[in-house]
Design a protein around this motif. Structure first.
Motif, PDB file in Angstrom:
ATOM      1  N   ASN A  18      19.620 -10.163   4.884  1.00 53.66           N
ATOM      2  CA  ASN A  18      18.715  -9.050   5.180  1.00 53.66           C
ATOM      3  C   ASN A  18      18.420  -8.175   3.969  1.00 53.66           C
ATOM      4  N   ARG A  19      18.841  -8.647   2.797  1.00 56.42           N
ATOM      5  CA  ARG A  19      18.513  -7.923   1.577  1.00 56.42           C
ATOM      6  C   ARG A  19      16.989  -7.965   1.376  1.00 56.42           C
ATOM      7  N   VAL A  20      16.445  -6.877   0.884  1.00 55.28           N
ATOM      8  CA  VAL A  20      15.007  -6.812   0.622  1.00 55.28           C
ATOM      9  C   VAL A  20      14.726  -7.394  -0.757  1.00 55.28           C
ATOM     10  N   VAL A  21      13.864  -8.390  -0.793  1.00 54.84           N
ATOM     11  CA  VAL A  21      13.425  -8.984  -2.054  1.00 54.84           C
ATOM     12  C   VAL A  21      12.036  -8.446  -2.362  1.00 54.84           C
ATOM     13  N   THR A  22      11.887  -7.797  -3.499  1.00 52.94           N
ATOM     14  CA  THR A  22      10.593  -7.231  -3.897  1.00 52.94           C
ATOM     15  C   THR A  22       9.804  -8.277  -4.663  1.00 52.94           C
ATOM     16  N   VAL A  23       8.628  -8.594  -4.160  1.00 51.49           N
ATOM     17  CA  VAL A  23       7.765  -9.569  -4.831  1.00 51.49           C
ATOM     18  C   VAL A  23       6.514  -8.862  -5.328  1.00 51.49           C
ATOM     19  N   THR A  24       6.085  -9.228  -6.504  1.00 53.91           N
ATOM     20  CA  THR A  24       4.851  -8.705  -7.081  1.00 53.91           C
ATOM     21  C   THR A  24       3.740  -9.701  -6.805  1.00 53.91           C
ATOM     22  N   VAL A  25       2.683  -9.234  -6.157  1.00 53.45           N
ATOM     23  CA  VAL A  25       1.574 -10.103  -5.758  1.00 53.45           C
ATOM     24  C   VAL A  25       0.316  -9.686  -6.506  1.00 53.45           C
ATOM     25  N   SER A  26      -0.392 -10.672  -7.014  1.00 54.24           N
ATOM     26  CA  SER A  26      -1.644 -10.386  -7.723  1.00 54.24           C
ATOM     27  C   SER A  26      -2.701  -9.865  -6.758  1.00 54.24           C
ATOM     28  N   SER A  27      -3.321  -8.774  -7.122  1.00 53.82           N
ATOM     29  CA  SER A  27      -4.448  -8.255  -6.343  1.00 53.82           C
ATOM     30  C   SER A  27      -5.777  -8.622  -6.984  1.00 53.82           C
ATOM     31  N   GLY A  28      -5.726  -9.545  -7.964  1.00 52.63           N
ATOM     32  CA  GLY A  28      -6.942  -9.930  -8.659  1.00 52.63           C
ATOM     33  C   GLY A  28      -7.263  -8.921  -9.748  1.00 52.63           C
ATOM     34  N   PRO A  29      -8.422  -9.043 -10.339  1.00 51.88           N
ATOM     35  CA  PRO A  29      -8.810  -8.071 -11.371  1.00 51.88           C
ATOM     36  C   PRO A  29      -8.782  -6.655 -10.814  1.00 51.88           C
ATOM     37  N   ALA A  30      -8.374  -5.724 -11.642  1.00 54.52           N
ATOM     38  CA  ALA A  30      -8.260  -4.330 -11.198  1.00 54.52           C
ATOM     39  C   ALA A  30      -9.623  -3.799 -10.786  1.00 54.52           C
ATOM     40  N   GLU A  31      -9.619  -3.047  -9.692  1.00 56.62           N
ATOM     41  CA  GLU A  31     -10.863  -2.421  -9.249  1.00 56.62           C
ATOM     42  C   GLU A  31     -11.120  -1.171 -10.074  1.00 56.62           C
ATOM     43  N   MET A  68      11.097  -9.050   2.828  1.00 62.00           N
ATOM     44  CA  MET A  68      10.203  -9.037   1.665  1.00 62.00           C
ATOM     45  C   MET A  68       9.472  -7.702   1.585  1.00 62.00           C
ATOM     46  N   ASN A  69       9.444  -7.148   0.383  1.00 60.07           N
ATOM     47  CA  ASN A  69       8.644  -5.963   0.085  1.00 60.07           C
ATOM     48  C   ASN A  69       7.600  -6.354  -0.951  1.00 60.07           C
ATOM     49  N   VAL A  70       6.336  -6.010  -0.682  1.00 58.02           N
ATOM     50  CA  VAL A  70       5.238  -6.456  -1.544  1.00 58.02           C
ATOM     51  C   VAL A  70       4.755  -5.301  -2.411  1.00 58.02           C
ATOM     52  N   VAL A  71       4.616  -5.566  -3.703  1.00 55.15           N
ATOM     53  CA  VAL A  71       4.016  -4.631  -4.651  1.00 55.15           C
ATOM     54  C   VAL A  71       2.803  -5.330  -5.252  1.00 55.15           C
ATOM     55  N   GLU A 113       3.786   6.195  -0.388  1.00 55.71           N
ATOM     56  CA  GLU A 113       4.570   5.581  -1.461  1.00 55.71           C
ATOM     57  C   GLU A 113       3.731   5.298  -2.698  1.00 55.71           C
ATOM     58  N   GLY A 114       2.439   5.643  -2.664  1.00 57.56           N
ATOM     59  CA  GLY A 114       1.587   5.423  -3.821  1.00 57.56           C
ATOM     60  C   GLY A 114       1.134   3.994  -3.990  1.00 57.56           C
ATOM     61  N   GLN A 115       1.247   3.193  -2.917  1.00 61.77           N
ATOM     62  CA  GLN A 115       0.801   1.813  -3.006  1.00 61.77           C
ATOM     63  C   GLN A 115      -0.715   1.736  -2.823  1.00 61.77           C
ATOM     64  N   GLN A 116      -1.262   0.562  -3.084  1.00 58.43           N
ATOM     65  CA  GLN A 116      -2.690   0.344  -2.890  1.00 58.43           C
ATOM     66  C   GLN A 116      -3.031   0.459  -1.409  1.00 58.43           C
ATOM     67  N   VAL A 133     -13.241   2.409   2.806  1.00 58.66           N
ATOM     68  CA  VAL A 133     -12.063   2.885   3.527  1.00 58.66           C
ATOM     69  C   VAL A 133     -12.103   4.411   3.520  1.00 58.66           C
ATOM     70  N   HIS A 134     -11.939   5.016   4.696  1.00 51.27           N
ATOM     71  CA  HIS A 134     -12.078   6.474   4.803  1.00 51.27           C
ATOM     72  C   HIS A 134     -10.949   7.202   4.087  1.00 51.27           C
ATOM     73  N   ARG A 135      -9.708   6.843   4.375  1.00 48.63           N
ATOM     74  CA  ARG A 135      -8.508   7.379   3.731  1.00 48.63           C
ATOM     75  C   ARG A 135      -8.138   8.798   4.153  1.00 48.63           C
ATOM     76  N   ASP A 136      -8.880   9.410   5.048  1.00 49.09           N
ATOM     77  CA  ASP A 136      -8.526  10.784   5.425  1.00 49.09           C
ATOM     78  C   ASP A 136      -8.907  11.068   6.875  1.00 49.09           C
ATOM     79  N   ILE A 137      -8.535  10.166   7.782  1.00 48.94           N
ATOM     80  CA  ILE A 137      -8.818  10.379   9.197  1.00 48.94           C
ATOM     81  C   ILE A 137      -7.873  11.457   9.734  1.00 48.94           C
ATOM     82  N   LYS A 138      -8.446  12.478  10.329  1.00 51.73           N
ATOM     83  CA  LYS A 138      -7.690  13.580  10.918  1.00 51.73           C
ATOM     84  C   LYS A 138      -8.637  14.353  11.835  1.00 51.73           C
TER      85      LYS A 138
END
Length: 638
Positions: A432-445, A403-406, A195-198, A141-146
């Motif tokens: 319409n309340r936002v429910v935050t769910v924590t989802v497994s991303s598998g073993p940490a990279e 739903m908000n995913v972390v 937001e500092g998410q993955q 993933v490039h992460r800095d397209i500009k």
């Protein structure tokens, strides 16, 4: 006065400076071995002692080394150069040798031209997306397209540069205000990145949407300081490009808005999907329904409850309540003035009481109405723990919740499975309340740390600190690596692994296997040592052996420490004595011949005859040496 150009790796001549960034400088260079122009990126010397800069600079070469795409700037080689500081200390400065592209960056093009024609902007963006689709397929993933990271060649070719840099900055935990490079990136950052998410490949899609917006309009979707930009990317709905370029076809609005959707689940799910829509526009065909739907209302638009709230009069809210009698607010009918004069004082008491009762009844009705409305907006939160993310989203949507995913790493739960939720199951919340769910991303990279060259003990500690485990440890001979240090790691340093994955190490024995050099030509034997970084000296001795051939070595063949200084003795020809014979000078001798005379006497006649004696002289000349040129022959494998 001419100066000798700086040479890197024994082959790359460093030319003029053609670019400078916060981390590195880019020079035009020349590959003397292949005879071609190259671009050489060299880490700035003031960052050479910063381990975070060293790691992310090396990662750039590692990330893009395996990419082979016409729209990606190729990396040819990488290495490190010794730099002597003013105090005399030497530091290693890494460099990357890249494809040299003659042209301008899109930033320079925009600065010069302002905007591009829609068809040109679409073609350039499609090429960028093609490169991204390939890199995403390769797991990068490039992460800095500009605009500053996209080159436009003189022939119209598009080249994406600087793969891995944004990721390196994230690893260095750079803030939005640390460097100008990061500040500039804030104009193209995705909501999840802000937001500092993955971050995944859809973040590149969002940044490319910002790039296309700027190519079409000459400005980015959002402007302001870094903090304001971060907020706008997360909360504010992007404007349509046609707001700044009214004649722009609406299909471009649709593509841009679809790419800039706040929820990554709603935007284009791949760079190839966005590229397909741009190609359809160029061909005069209809774009995808998902992109067309973006025109109906931008996803993630900032809400403004304060602006939409209407303040109504107290009590009834300015209108009759449902099922409320019209007379409730006006219980007393008009009476004649004479009748009022004839009433007793008790009449006023009844009037006041009736008014109080009416007001109380109205207040009660309002409260009941509001309570009913409040109750009608409450829903029970369903339990989604243990469900797949897609199933959990559907269940929450059916319950009229968002739903908000972390994402969080987990070694025990499969990727994509919900491990926690907030609010808890069965809690009653508003619609319409936002429910935050924590989802497994598998073993940490994680990444394989740069253990090559370190001691075995330090390498094992670095592997453990990275969340990995030590795999097989093997001993190998090495001509250069000191005993007990790491020769290589498998997987290689900076490779992506999952937590607890093993890393195999090859540790140097500090020894090298030396062959028997007897009969080798001295030049070939010397090169065998120098090409392996071993120390060697030579001595000559007169011998009857073939000149310039090795007749002795110290130490002899076999396993030897790679710190040993080896001595080779080779033959040179001995002087040769050559004898030549010269004839002596002529001398006169007398020969007597006797003949009878008449008187019986004897006569003598002299005659000259050469002498049989000779003289000799000696001349010494050296024996000619062999003029056969030295040859390498078959180098023995060690």
């Amino acid at each position: 006065m001419s100066t000798t150009p700086r040479l890197l790796g024994g082959r790359y001549e460093v030319g003029e400076l053609i670019g400078r960034g916060g981390m590195a400088e880019v020079h035009r260079g020349y590959d003397t071995r292949l005879g071609r122009d190259v671009a050489i990126k060299i880490l700035r010397s003031d960052h050479a002692r910063d381990s975070s800069f060293l790691i992310r600079f090396r990662r750039e070469a590692q990330s893009v080394a395996g990419l082979n795409h016409p729209s990606i700037v190729a990396v040819y080689d990488s290495g490190e150069d010794k730099l002597t500081e003013f105090g005399g200390a030497e530091i290693d400065v890494p460099y990357i040798v890249m494809e040299y592209v003659q042209g301008r960056t899109l930033r320079e093009v925009l600065n010069d031209e302002g905007t591009l024609a829609p068809e040109v902007a679409g073609r350039i963006t499609a090429a960028v997306l093609d490169a991204l689709a390939y890199s995403h397929q390769m797991g990068i993933v490039h992460r800095d397209i500009k605009p500053g990271n996209v080159m436009l060649g003189e022939g119209g070719e598009v080249k994406v540069m600087d793969f891995g840099i944004a990721r390196a900055m994230a690893d260095a935990q750079a803030t939005m205000t640390q460097t100008s490079a990061v500040i500039g990136t804030a104009q193209y950052i995705s909501p999840e990145q802000a937001e500092g998410q993955q971050v995944d490949h859809r973040s590149d899609v969002y940044s490319t949407g910002c790039l296309l917006f700027e190519l079409l309009t000459g400005r980015t979707p959002f402007t302001g300081d870094p903090i304001s930009l971060t907020y706008q990317h997360v909360r504010k709905a992007p404007p349509r490009p046609s707001e700044f370029v009214p004649e722009l076809p609406s299909d471009y609005d649709a593509v841009v808005l679809h790419a800039l959707a706040k929820d990554r689940e709603v935007r284009y799910q791949g760079a190839g999907d966005m590229r397909t829509d741009l190609l359809r526009i160029a061909q005069g065909r209809s774009i995808s329904p998902a992109a067309s739907a973006a025109l109906l209302g931008p996803a993630g638009e900032e809400t403004a409850d304060q602006e939409n709230t209407q303040f109504l009069p107290a009590g009834t809210g300015g209108r009759p309540l449902p099922h409320e009698p019209e007379t409730a607010l006006h219980p007393v009918a008009p009476v004649d003035r004479d009748q009022r004069r004839q009433r007793s004082p008790w009449g006023w008491v009844f009037v006041v009481a009736a008014l109080v009762a009416a007001i109380a009844l109205g207040a009660f009705a309002v409260k009941q109405y509001r309570d009913n409305q409040e109750l009608s907006r409450l829903v029970a939160v369903p339990r989604v723990i243990g469900l797949d993310q897609a199933v959990a989203k559907k269940r929450l949507t059916d319950a009229r919740l968002q739903m908000n995913v972390v994402a969080e790493p987990s070694t025990d739960v499969e990727p994509g499975i919900v491990t926690d939720q907030d609010p808890d199951p069965s809690a009653e919340v508003e619609q319409n309340r936002v429910v935050t769910v924590t989802v497994s991303s598998g073993p940490a990279e994680t990444e394989v740390p740069p253990v090559v060259g370190e001691t075995q003990k330090k390498a094992e500690a670095m592997i453990k600190e990275a969340g990995l485990t030590l795999g097989k440890v093997t001993k190998e001979d090495s001509p250069t690596v000191p005993k007990g240090h790491v020769i290589s790691a498998d997987p290689t340093p900076y490779a992506n692994l999952s937590e607890r994955d093993p890393v195999d190490l090859a540790i140097s024995t500090g020894a090298v296997r030396i062959p028997n050099f007897s009969g080798w030509e001295i030049q070939r034997a010397t090169e065998w040592f120098t090409s392996r970084g071993l120390k060697v000296k030579t001595e000559s001795i007169t011998s009857s052996e073939e000149p310039n051939t090795v007749i002795g070595q110290d130490p002899g063949q076999g396993k030897r420490l790679n710190t040993t200084t080896f001595t080779l003795t080779y033959a040179i020809a001995a002087p040769v004595t050559v004898t030549t014979t010269q004839p002596p000078p002529a001398t006169s001798t007398t020969t007597t011949t006797t003949s009878p005379t008449s008187s019986g006497s004897t006569s003598t006649t002299p005659s000259d005859t050469p002498s049989s004696s000779s003289s000799s002289s000696t001349t010494t000349t050296p024996k000619p040496t062999s003029t056969r040129p030295p040859g390498r022959g078959n180098v023995l494998s060690d």
